[in-house]
Design a protein around this motif. Structure first.
Motif, PDB file in Angstrom:
ATOM      1  N   LEU A 283      72.286  70.632  55.063  1.00 15.18           N
ATOM      2  CA  LEU A 283      73.277  71.292  54.203  1.00 15.18           C
ATOM      3  C   LEU A 283      74.040  72.373  54.963  1.00 15.18           C
ATOM      4  O   LEU A 283      73.438  73.274  55.562  1.00 15.18           O
ATOM      5  CB  LEU A 283      72.578  71.904  52.986  1.00 15.18           C
ATOM      6  CG  LEU A 283      73.489  72.515  51.916  1.00 15.18           C
ATOM      7  CD1 LEU A 283      74.356  71.442  51.261  1.00 15.18           C
ATOM      8  CD2 LEU A 283      72.643  73.235  50.855  1.00 15.18           C
ATOM      9  N   THR A 284      75.359  72.304  54.925  1.00 14.02           N
ATOM     10  CA  THR A 284      76.206  73.285  55.596  1.00 14.02           C
ATOM     11  C   THR A 284      76.983  74.122  54.576  1.00 14.02           C
ATOM     12  O   THR A 284      77.103  73.752  53.409  1.00 14.02           O
ATOM     13  CB  THR A 284      77.220  72.598  56.525  1.00 14.02           C
ATOM     14  OG1 THR A 284      78.165  71.864  55.726  1.00 14.02           O
ATOM     15  CG2 THR A 284      76.520  71.656  57.497  1.00 14.02           C
ATOM     16  N   THR A 285      77.524  75.226  55.058  1.00  9.07           N
ATOM     17  CA  THR A 285      78.344  76.078  54.195  1.00  9.07           C
ATOM     18  C   THR A 285      79.573  75.327  53.702  1.00  9.07           C
ATOM     19  O   THR A 285      79.961  75.448  52.541  1.00  9.07           O
ATOM     20  CB  THR A 285      78.768  77.346  54.948  1.00  9.07           C
ATOM     21  OG1 THR A 285      77.605  78.041  55.408  1.00  9.07           O
ATOM     22  CG2 THR A 285      79.574  78.274  54.043  1.00  9.07           C
ATOM     23  N   ALA A 286      80.182  74.530  54.581  1.00  2.51           N
ATOM     24  CA  ALA A 286      81.363  73.749  54.180  1.00  2.51           C
ATOM     25  C   ALA A 286      81.004  72.756  53.082  1.00  2.51           C
ATOM     26  O   ALA A 286      81.767  72.572  52.123  1.00  2.51           O
ATOM     27  CB  ALA A 286      81.947  73.026  55.387  1.00  2.51           C
ATOM     28  N   ASP A 287      79.838  72.111  53.205  1.00  6.85           N
ATOM     29  CA  ASP A 287      79.376  71.195  52.157  1.00  6.85           C
ATOM     30  C   ASP A 287      79.263  71.923  50.824  1.00  6.85           C
ATOM     31  O   ASP A 287      79.732  71.444  49.788  1.00  6.85           O
ATOM     32  CB  ASP A 287      77.991  70.625  52.498  1.00  6.85           C
ATOM     33  CG  ASP A 287      78.006  69.677  53.677  1.00  6.85           C
ATOM     34  OD1 ASP A 287      79.077  69.149  54.015  1.00  6.85           O
ATOM     35  OD2 ASP A 287      76.918  69.467  54.263  1.00  6.85           O
ATOM     36  N   LEU A 288      78.600  73.077  50.862  1.00 10.13           N
ATOM     37  CA  LEU A 288      78.349  73.821  49.629  1.00 10.13           C
ATOM     38  C   LEU A 288      79.654  74.279  48.991  1.00 10.13           C
ATOM     39  O   LEU A 288      79.847  74.139  47.777  1.00 10.13           O
ATOM     40  CB  LEU A 288      77.444  75.015  49.919  1.00 10.13           C
ATOM     41  CG  LEU A 288      77.044  75.880  48.728  1.00 10.13           C
ATOM     42  CD1 LEU A 288      76.364  75.051  47.646  1.00 10.13           C
ATOM     43  CD2 LEU A 288      76.142  77.028  49.178  1.00 10.13           C
ATOM     44  N   ALA A 289      80.565  74.815  49.788  1.00  3.83           N
ATOM     45  CA  ALA A 289      81.849  75.274  49.252  1.00  3.83           C
ATOM     46  C   ALA A 289      82.622  74.128  48.615  1.00  3.83           C
ATOM     47  O   ALA A 289      83.217  74.282  47.540  1.00  3.83           O
ATOM     48  CB  ALA A 289      82.671  75.934  50.363  1.00  3.83           C
ATOM     49  N   ASP A 290      82.616  72.978  49.272  1.00  2.00           N
ATOM     50  CA  ASP A 290      83.318  71.814  48.739  1.00  2.00           C
ATOM     51  C   ASP A 290      82.726  71.386  47.398  1.00  2.00           C
ATOM     52  O   ASP A 290      83.466  71.098  46.446  1.00  2.00           O
ATOM     53  CB  ASP A 290      83.249  70.668  49.734  1.00  2.00           C
ATOM     54  CG  ASP A 290      83.908  69.402  49.206  1.00  2.00           C
ATOM     55  OD1 ASP A 290      85.131  69.407  48.989  1.00  2.00           O
ATOM     56  OD2 ASP A 290      83.185  68.406  48.994  1.00  2.00           O
TER      57      ASP A 290
END
Length: 313
Positions: A283-290
């Motif tokens: 899990l990445t920050t970009a994944d979470l934000a999206d």
């Protein structure tokens, strides 16, 4: 195939090593708990759920609901019966449900959870925060590996301003602070600004949300180097969708806020703990934000999480 991340930023222990430490502590505490007399349901996982059933709780926010669905999906991949229980309220409310044994696990952020259990804690770097949190947890609760995904506070400028002033770090911002204005989103860690040595903004004010803070950056930098700076959090879709530069925080002024699962000791098997660590490794920050952006736009959190799970597990 289940796997964990074995690399990471310099100085950060590999995921498998931290998981081994957390797992050893888990087994030690579980052994102590199992030797205690009595039927304390806040420790043995028997209250508020069916036999063998895992209940993943969530607060009211989109990020909490998404993370709950992701952890639930990871646990289901082990063959366990898992349900989610969303809309449990604020942190105090859903942690109360965890203490009461009505839920097995809740998603959290390391820094916010540390400050909840130890308000005097001063740690800010991600590994220090994780270690301090592990020590601060009440008896009967544990955490496993944290993810790279985070929602930490950051100061941001437009890419145009960054290019004009060669501004990419907090240290490079300091000489301009006395002529500059900071517009802060509500979730931004404003209490940490005094720790940014040498920086006192000419003006600081809080606005309604991340979108408003980002909108304030439209004004260009002035001839004397004064800039508009937005205080935001990294998992905000309003931030990830904008053309911004998040100023590097090399001195860890702002507290680490990595995604981490908080659960009741003795309720998860080794295979289930490994499944949680797969999430930590993917899990990445970009994944979470999206995903937050999708849910705020009306998508169902379970559907959004399922797409991510299908791609990563």
């Amino acid at each position: 195939m289940a796997h964990t991340r074995t690399d990471g930023p310099a100085g950060r222990p590999a995921a498998w090593f931290r998981a081994l430490i957390a797992g050893s502590a888990l087994l030690l505490v579980a052994g102590v708990a199992s030797g205690c007399a009595g039927g304390d349901t806040t420790l043995d996982g028997s209250a508020g759920q069916g036999p063998g059933e895992i209940v993943v709780g969530a607060g009211d926010g989109a990020e909490s609901r998404i993370l709950a669905e992701i952890y639930a999906g990871a646990l289901r991949s082990t063959g366990a019966p898992v349900v989610t229980d969303g809309g449990l309220g604020d942190r105090t409310a859903y942690l109360g449900q965890l203490d009461a044994g009505n839920v097995t696990l809740v998603p959290e952020f390391t820094g916010r959870l540390l400050r909840y259990y130890d308000p005097e804690s001063a740690e800010t770097e991600q590994d220090d925060v994780f270690e301090a949190l592990s020590k601060a947890l009440p008896q009967g609760l544990s955490i496993s590996d944290f993810a790279a995904a985070e929602d930490r506070s950051a100061l941001a400028v437009t890419s145009q301003t960054s290019g004009q002033l060669d501004l990419t770090t907090l240290d490079e911002l300091v000489p301009s602070c006395s002529r500059s204005a900071a517009v802060l989103a509500p979730a931004f860690e404003a209490d940490a600004l005094p720790d940014l040595t040498g920086c006192t903004f000419a003006q600081t004010r809080t606005v309604a949300d991340d979108a408003a803070a980002v909108g304030e950056l439209a004004a260009p930098a002035s001839a004397d180097g004064a800039v508009r700076v937005a205080g935001v959090t990294t998992a905000s879709p309003d931030v990830s969708d904008a053309d911004l530069v998040l100023l590097a925080d090399d001195d860890h002024v702002f507290t680490a806020q990595n995604v981490v699962p908080l659960f009741r000791i003795g309720t998860l098997t080794e295979a289930q703990l490994k499944a949680l660590n797969v999430v930590a490794g993917e899990l990445t920050t970009a994944d979470l934000a999206d995903m937050i952006g999708q849910v705020r736009g009306g998508a169902d959190s379970a559907d959004v999480a399922r797409v991510w799970l299908d791609a990563h597990l």
